[in-house]
Enzyme design. Structure first.
Site, PDB file in Angstrom:
ATOM      1  N   GLN A 152       0.739 -11.151  -3.892  1.00 46.39           N
ATOM      2  CA  GLN A 152      -0.664 -10.729  -3.936  1.00 46.39           C
ATOM      3  C   GLN A 152      -1.022 -10.239  -5.330  1.00 46.39           C
ATOM      4  OE1 GLN A 152      -0.726  -7.658  -0.895  1.00 46.39           O
ATOM      5  NE2 GLN A 152      -1.878  -9.015   0.460  1.00 46.39           N
ATOM      6  N   CYS A 156       0.797  -1.234   0.000  1.00 48.90           N
ATOM      7  CA  CYS A 156       0.000   0.000   0.000  1.00 48.90           C
ATOM      8  C   CYS A 156       0.833   1.290   0.000  1.00 48.90           C
ATOM      9  CB  CYS A 156      -0.963   0.018   1.171  1.00 48.90           C
ATOM     10  SG  CYS A 156      -1.561  -1.579   1.674  1.00 48.90           S
ATOM     11  N   ASP A 197      -2.572  -7.580  -6.057  1.00 45.11           N
ATOM     12  CA  ASP A 197      -3.002  -6.402  -5.321  1.00 45.11           C
ATOM     13  C   ASP A 197      -3.414  -5.282  -6.273  1.00 45.11           C
ATOM     14  OD1 ASP A 197      -3.511  -5.040  -3.030  1.00 45.11           O
ATOM     15  OD2 ASP A 197      -1.423  -4.762  -2.422  1.00 45.11           O
ATOM     16  N   HIS A 213      -4.565  -0.837  -5.921  1.00 46.21           N
ATOM     17  CA  HIS A 213      -4.969   0.342  -5.164  1.00 46.21           C
ATOM     18  C   HIS A 213      -5.630   1.303  -6.121  1.00 46.21           C
ATOM     19  CE1 HIS A 213      -2.040  -1.498  -2.456  1.00 46.21           C
ATOM     20  NE2 HIS A 213      -2.872  -1.066  -1.533  1.00 46.21           N
ATOM     21  N   HIS A 216      -8.325  -0.607  -1.414  1.00 40.29           N
ATOM     22  CA  HIS A 216      -7.328  -1.685  -1.449  1.00 40.29           C
ATOM     23  C   HIS A 216      -8.104  -2.939  -1.829  1.00 40.29           C
ATOM     24  CE1 HIS A 216      -4.612   0.534   1.532  1.00 40.29           C
ATOM     25  NE2 HIS A 216      -5.783   1.082   1.765  1.00 40.29           N
ATOM     26  N   ARG A 242       5.984 -11.871   5.267  1.00 44.86           N
ATOM     27  CA  ARG A 242       5.520 -11.648   6.638  1.00 44.86           C
ATOM     28  C   ARG A 242       6.135 -12.699   7.539  1.00 44.86           C
ATOM     29  NH1 ARG A 242      -0.854 -10.143   5.395  1.00 44.86           N
ATOM     30  NH2 ARG A 242      -0.339  -8.408   4.020  1.00 44.86           N
ATOM     31  N   LYS A 273     -15.672  -2.478   4.456  1.00 48.82           N
ATOM     32  CA  LYS A 273     -15.105  -3.386   3.443  1.00 48.82           C
ATOM     33  C   LYS A 273     -16.110  -4.450   3.065  1.00 48.82           C
ATOM     34  CE  LYS A 273     -13.138  -6.467   6.893  1.00 48.82           C
ATOM     35  NZ  LYS A 273     -12.113  -7.431   7.244  1.00 48.82           N
TER      36      LYS A 273
HETATM   37 ZN   LIG Z   1      -3.285  -1.923   0.295  1.00 50.12          ZN
END
Ligand SMILES: [Zn+2]
Ligand SMILES: [Zn+2]
Length: 598
Positions: free
Chosen positions: A334, A287, A336, A338, A464, A316, A417
């Protein structure tokens, strides 16, 4: 990331509670019966806790040696005797001090420890026959209500989930309202074991794990085909929706995490390194770095929405004891994205995302279900911001005509969310997508702005979102969902050519070459083995199509095609096979269609 089963166990264990619903009540009662049977058979054993969990229950015992499978059989038989006796569960409320004394007198140190940690004057205990347990309840009326149960396994577990504490022996069991439900559950467990992605991954040369890299897979060529096809699928889909792909650094100075707030709340989960005297870390999420890209130039309201996608490789620091196959890893990628937008664009963006989610999961035959999580008591941002954001999510779900559950208060402190679960072929639920609205955190902390119509700088809203979640976990789910029999577009090997004998090897090579020219992942199996053996081998490897070629096929320019699962499609012109294969792969069909249409 979804809460793991282990997290839920620990949470439940921490509360030693059970919910006032029939199944958890039944399961928790079964755990008491199990503890009673264990105490009768092994009087030296000390009892710890025994909560209901998803699909069953467990109980932890302090015992010098692990329970053997024979022990479990004996315990289960004794449990059936206790059920037969139909003993009543009776509740008594005791002063806490009395309970402490009772458990001290009966040599139960774990119960005493729990009691000493409780800040209440009275506690409740439940009794059935000769067994008494500290318990909040509720329970079924009597042991006779327990009809369908089975003990499954036992394993070591630390007291209160902490490796500094003594190792206990945990017995897992399952209990259901009817024998039929129990049988179905046992079938599912058995099937899940056969489909275990760790086993199939090794058997089908997809991926493997070595102790030099806990929590990180070695992708083998077959597994890499899966990842590459999924990436290609994602990229094609996002390119068509005006996403822009970025890639941000893995190794980042601590400064960034201090600014984003992760340093305060998340650093225990980060891998930290000393680089030339400064602290760096491997990114645990993408992010804040996407905000750098957003902030490179001054943004106007006309530029928004901006959709940055990233195949973000994250690390992680999960405890080694919690790592499991591709499902719990330390390194993952991910899918991912944004999305930076104006508040009034939120609803349309969410509506598009929901349509995208449905399309993606539909491609794999994974039916989704939706859960909208709203404002928690502790939150950032104004009531008005929350009102309009939550409203946007409700409306977006309705525009897509989707039924959804409401998780009141379950949102993050910076925005509501939508969590999305899918159901796999065994009826198991997996949480995959999260669409997280961010009203304040990233925009404020990273100071993102755009110039609005009135010429004033404003903060954008950030969404996100992940859809696969991570490629690692998604491959695990697909492997188990399809039991390794992937749709042709994903299958590492899409077709295998089998010349009947050495005489037909030349035509076999030609057929193989034609398939390869058409970009079909094909193998030639001209081993000196019987045809029946090679056909079986292709079936075991779950290859979608086997093309058998001999004298007649060579003369007619055909191939005798067998589909995975054994269906004999007969001799088809080679050109027809190629055409059908290309169409099936191109449409990313979940079913095998070669030779199906006329
Ligand atoms: Zn994010
Ligand atoms: Zn209890």
């Amino acid at each position: 990331m979804a809460e793991s089963e282990e997290d839920r166990h620990l949470k439940l264990a921490g509360e030693f509670d059970c919910l006032p619903e029939p199944l958890p009540t039944l399961r928790h009662s079964t755990s008491h019966v199990m503890a009673q049977a264990v105490k009768q058979l092994f009087p030296e054993v000390r009892v710890a806790i025994g909560p209901a969990i998803e699909d069953g229950f467990y109980y932890d015992f302090a015992k010098a040696t692990p329970f053997t499978p024979e022990d479990l059989e004996k315990i289960e038989a004794r449990m059936r005797e206790i059920v037969q006796k139909d003993l009543r569960f009776t509740r008594e409320d005791w002063p806490r001090e009395q309970a402490i004394r009772w458990f001290e007198d009966h040599g139960e140190p774990f119960k005493v420890e729990i009691l000493r940690g409780l800040d209440v004057p009275t506690v409740s205990v439940y009794k059935q026959g000769d067994f008494l347990d500290l318990c909040r309840g509720p329970h079924v009326a009597s042991t006779g209500s327990i009809k369908a149960f089975k003990l499954l396994s036992s394993s070591g577990a630390y007291w209160r989930g902490d490796e500094k504490n003594p190792m206990l022996q945990r017995i897992y069991g399952t209990a259901w309202l009817t024998q039929e439900e129990l049988d179905k559950h046992l079938w599912r467990l058995d099937e899940a074991k056969k489909r275990d992605h760790r086993k199939l991954g090794r058997e089908q040369d997809l991926f493997d794990f070595y102790d030099v890299a806990p929590g990180a897979p070695f992708w083998l060529p077959g597994g890499m085909v899966l990842v590459r096809e999924l990436e290609r699928f994602a990229r094609e889909s996002l390119d068509a929706r005006d996403y822009q792909e970025i890639a941000t650094p893995l190794l980042v100075n601590k400064k960034l995490w201090v600014q984003s707030g992760h340093w305060d709340h998340y650093q225990d989960n980060m891998f930290k390194l000393d680089v030339e005297g400064e602290v760096f870390s491997l990114k645990p999420m993408n992010c804040p770095e996407s905000a750098y890209v957003y902030k490179r130039t001054l943004r106007s309201y006309r530029d928004l929405p901006i959709r940055y996608s990233e195949m973000g490789r994250c690390h992680r620091n999960e405890r080694s004891g919690t790592l499991s196959g591709l499902v719990r890893v330390r390194q993952f990628t991910q899918d991912d994205a944004h999305i930076y937008c104006r508040p009034e664009q939120l609803q349309a963006e969410i509506a598009d995302l929901l349509a995208l989610v449905r399309e993606w999961y539909g491609t794999f035959g994974l039916p989704p279900s939706y859960r909208l999580a709203t404002r928690p008591p502790d939150k950032l941002g104004t009531e008005q911001q929350w009102d309009s954001a939550e409203d946007a999510l409700h409306q977006a779900l309705r525009t897509n005509e989707l039924a959804y559950d409401l998780d009141k208060g379950g949102g993050a402190f910076y925005g509501p969310k939508i969590d999305i679960d899918v159901e796999d072929a065994l009826g198991r639920q997996w949480q995959l997508a999260t669409i997280q609205v961010d009203l304040t955190m990233l925009p404020e902390r990273m100071q993102c702005e755009y110039i609005d119509t009135d010429g004033q700088p404003k903060r954008p809203v950030v969404i996100h979102r992940v859809i696969f979640g991570s490629y690692e976990r998604f491959v695990a789910i697909l492997t188990e969902h399809f039991a390794g029999a992937f749709p042709t577009w994903l299958a590492p090997v899409q077709a295998r050519v089998l010349p009947i004998s050495e005489k037909h090897a030349e035509y076999g090579r030609q057929v193989h070459a034609r398939l390869r020219q058409a970009r079909i992942r094909a193998e030639l199996d001209d081993r000196n083995e019987k045809l029946g053996y090679r056909i079986r081998d292709a079936q075991v490897r779950k290859v979608p199509y086997t093309l058998v070629v001999g004298e007649r096929e060579a003369q007619n320019g055909t191939a005798s095609v067998r589909a995975r699962g054994g269906a004999d499609l007969g001799a088809l012109p080679l050109e027809r096979v190629l055409e059908d294969l290309r169409a099936e792969i191109g449409s990313r069909s979940v079913t095998l269609n070669v030779g199906q249409t006329t």
